[in-house]
Write an enzyme that holds these catalytic residues in place. Structure first.
Site, PDB file in Angstrom:
ATOM      1  CG  HIS A 151     -46.267  -1.747   9.419  1.00 55.26           C
ATOM      2  ND1 HIS A 151     -46.089  -2.420   8.238  1.00 55.26           N
ATOM      3  CD2 HIS A 151     -45.120  -1.904  10.107  1.00 55.26           C
ATOM      4  CE1 HIS A 151     -44.894  -2.967   8.215  1.00 55.26           C
ATOM      5  NE2 HIS A 151     -44.276  -2.651   9.339  1.00 55.26           N
ATOM      6  CG  ASP A 181     -48.106  -2.304   5.504  1.00 55.84           C
ATOM      7  OD1 ASP A 181     -48.288  -1.253   6.151  1.00 55.84           O
ATOM      8  OD2 ASP A 181     -47.213  -3.130   5.788  1.00 55.84           O
ATOM      9  N   GLY A 219     -37.313  -3.051  11.529  1.00 54.97           N
ATOM     10  CA  GLY A 219     -36.528  -1.939  11.004  1.00 54.97           C
ATOM     11  C   GLY A 219     -36.342  -2.016   9.507  1.00 54.97           C
ATOM     12  CG  ASN A 220     -34.679  -5.213   7.038  1.00 55.27           C
ATOM     13  OD1 ASN A 220     -34.181  -6.018   7.827  1.00 55.27           O
ATOM     14  ND2 ASN A 220     -33.967  -4.602   6.117  1.00 55.27           N
ATOM     15  CB  SER A 221     -41.182  -2.575   8.066  1.00 57.58           C
ATOM     16  OG  SER A 221     -41.426  -3.834   8.623  1.00 57.58           O
ATOM     17  CG  LEU A 272     -68.132  -8.166  -8.996  1.00 58.17           C
ATOM     18  CD1 LEU A 272     -68.329  -7.462 -10.332  1.00 58.17           C
ATOM     19  CD2 LEU A 272     -67.235  -9.387  -9.177  1.00 58.17           C
ATOM     20  N   GLY A 273     -69.547  -6.304  -5.651  1.00 59.55           N
ATOM     21  CA  GLY A 273     -70.790  -6.526  -4.912  1.00 59.55           C
ATOM     22  C   GLY A 273     -71.226  -7.966  -4.887  1.00 59.55           C
ATOM     23  CB  VAL A 274     -70.150 -11.101  -5.786  1.00 55.91           C
ATOM     24  CG1 VAL A 274     -70.864 -10.618  -7.024  1.00 55.91           C
ATOM     25  CG2 VAL A 274     -68.639 -11.031  -5.960  1.00 55.91           C
ATOM     26  CG  MET A 275     -71.178 -11.895   0.136  1.00 58.48           C
ATOM     27  SD  MET A 275     -72.104 -12.274   1.635  1.00 58.48           S
ATOM     28  CE  MET A 275     -73.655 -12.834   0.945  1.00 58.48           C
ATOM     29  CB  ILE A 276     -66.378 -15.073  -3.929  1.00 56.58           C
ATOM     30  CG1 ILE A 276     -65.285 -14.367  -3.096  1.00 56.58           C
ATOM     31  CG2 ILE A 276     -66.899 -14.179  -5.024  1.00 56.58           C
ATOM     32  CD1 ILE A 276     -64.077 -13.950  -3.892  1.00 56.58           C
TER      33      ILE A 276
END
Length: 471
Positions: free
Chosen positions: A112, A142, A213-215, A270-274
């Site tokens: 960012h 990020d 500014g620390n980012s 993986l292809g799952v809904m959790i």
């Protein structure tokens, strides 16, 4: 006279005891001077410039939305601010921090910090200013990698963030508000923190003072090793409030290596809904404690379906790494290379089992954390959902509704504040009756206009505003 001498001796004894106590306390507190002297040369200030098209502050408003006082003086023609003209590019600048990870000019920072930058300037500790090229960035973690044309640069030593313990001292060096090489210190407040829009980062929480500014700056342990990248804070005031979050350096370096090698980051899929495992669900599955990730649904074309996973399985571990809760699974799967074989420990029908399968490659159109729906409309909203059973609907007193299983951390739903576990009741004043009907509702939602969403969270009803980006 003797009494005076006794009093004087007593005071001298007390003073000596106090000085000894203060000296002992001073020895217990860490001294960061050597750390700073050694590490400061490897920390850099990053400034970015980007050109944005100026716009009339009233552009996009309907006449009925413009304050009456402005319409009284200007009618329907509103002037631009002084010195600006419609369409004329305006220069925007921002500041951040970073640190050198190789002596040939590779620098790590936050994604960012350099997002949308047309020019990136790196200022070294010796006051040299170098133009930097963006090698690559990964919005989900990020992390960004820059390259400057230089050699023999001072580098920082990297530590092992997996060794961090809650309570140990850490320090940060960065450029808050542009004040170069400012040093702040504190302790590790918690580890493996999951933030609402960051499913792939087990954040390090500290009480180190971090400000704009620390980012992108480094977080050090007492050995002077980088253990994290200072990324964000929790605040209600806009300034530091004692809650800072850093990306573990082990996570960041995995991303950085991929960016340097190929310019992009690949993640296992993986292809799952959790969904989370509640105490009641744990009991119903024959588990002694609520942990793991419950599979609510499976992509029929994904690796999970091919590998034999089923809806109702509770994943307890991945290659021996414990799945503490549903937020842990996306991180474990996401950091594993596509094509890798993984061993899953799971609970099925009240019995523990192990299953081995091969992970796929994260789909470009993915929607939700560890489990993605390939339906384009749910991807547009950025959630995956599961149906409510009759008991839940009766308890809440609703006829329809769906439970949100996962939220894409970069999607519209996350931006609106929707969370896994929320029960979606209505959207744009229209009742949600099923997962399939939600698809139709989402396809009809307008772009670039906020619509109200009603949901249940922790037994309470509330509204949030959802705004979809244009196609």
């Amino acid at each position: 006279m003797m009494r005076t001498l006794r009093h004087l001796s007593l005071w001298m004894l007390l003073a000596g005891t106090l000085l000894a106590w203060q000296s002992a306390m001073a020895r217990e507190l860490p001294d960061f001077t050597e750390l700073v002297e050694e590490a400061a040369p490897g920390v850099v200030n990053i400034s970015t410039t980007r050109m944005v098209e100026s716009r009339n502050p009233f552009q996009g408003f309907g006449n009925e939305e413009i304050p009456e006082i402005f319409r009284h003086f200007f009618g329907d023609r509103f002037p631009m601010p002084p010195g600006q003209a419609p369409g004329r590019p305006q220069e925007r600048q921002s500041l951040g921090s970073g640190f050198i990870i190789s002596n040939d000019g590779y620098i790590m920072t936050n994604a960012h910090v350099v997002d949308g930058a047309d020019e990136i300037l790196v200022r070294l500790n010796d006051r040299r200013e170098l133009a930097a090229e963006l090698v690559g960035s990964d919005e989900r973690t990020d992390v960004a990698v820059l390259k400057v044309d230089a050699s023999d640069l001072p580098t920082l030593r990297l530590g092992d963030s997996d060794d961090l313990r809650v309570g140990e001292w850490v320090a940060a060096i960065g450029s808050p508000f542009g004040f170069d090489h400012s040093v702040t210190a504190g302790i590790v407040s918690a580890i493996d923190r999951t933030l609402p829009r960051d499913a792939y980062v087990p954040f390090i929480q500290t009480d180190v003072a971090i400000n704009p500014g620390n980012s992108g700056g480094p977080l050090f342990n007492l050995d002077g090793e980088v253990v994290g990248i200072n990324s964000q804070i929790f605040t209600r005031s806009g300034g530091f409030m004692g809650l800072s979050f850093a990306i573990p350096i082990n996570v960041a370096m995995d991303v950085a290596d991929q960016l340097r090698d190929g310019g992009e980051v690949r993640r296992g899929w993986l292809g799952v809904m959790i969904q989370p495992v509640s105490r009641d669900l744990a009991e119903s599955f024959g588990m002694d404690e609520p942990r793991g990730a419950l599979i609510a649904d499976i992509d029929p074309e994904g690796p999970a379906a091919e590998g034999g996973l089923q809806a109702g399985d509770v994943i307890l571990a991945v290659d021996g790494a414990r799945v503490h809760d549903s937020s842990t699974l996306p991180r474990l799967i996401g950091r594993t290379a596509p094509g890798s074989d993984v061993e899953l420990e799971l609970m099925r029908d009240g019995e523990r089992q192990t299953l081995e399968l091969t992970l796929g490659d994260w789909p470009d159109s993915g929607s939700a954390a560890a489990g993605e729906s390939r339906d384009s409309q749910q991807a547009r909203l950025g959630i995956s959902v599961v149906e409510l059973d009759a008991t839940e609907r009766e308890r809440l007193g609703i006829e329809g509704g769906v439970r949100i299983a996962e939220v894409d951390p970069t999607g519209a739903a996350a931006a609106a504040g929707l969370q896994p576990g929320d029960i979606l009741v209505s959207i744009d004043h229209r009742a949600v009756t099923s997962a399939s009907q939600l698809v139709s509702l989402v396809s009809e939602l307008p772009a670039d206009r906020a619509v109200p969403v009603r949901l249940y969270r922790d037994g309470r009803s509330l509204f949030v505003a959802l705004r979809l980006a244009g196609d």
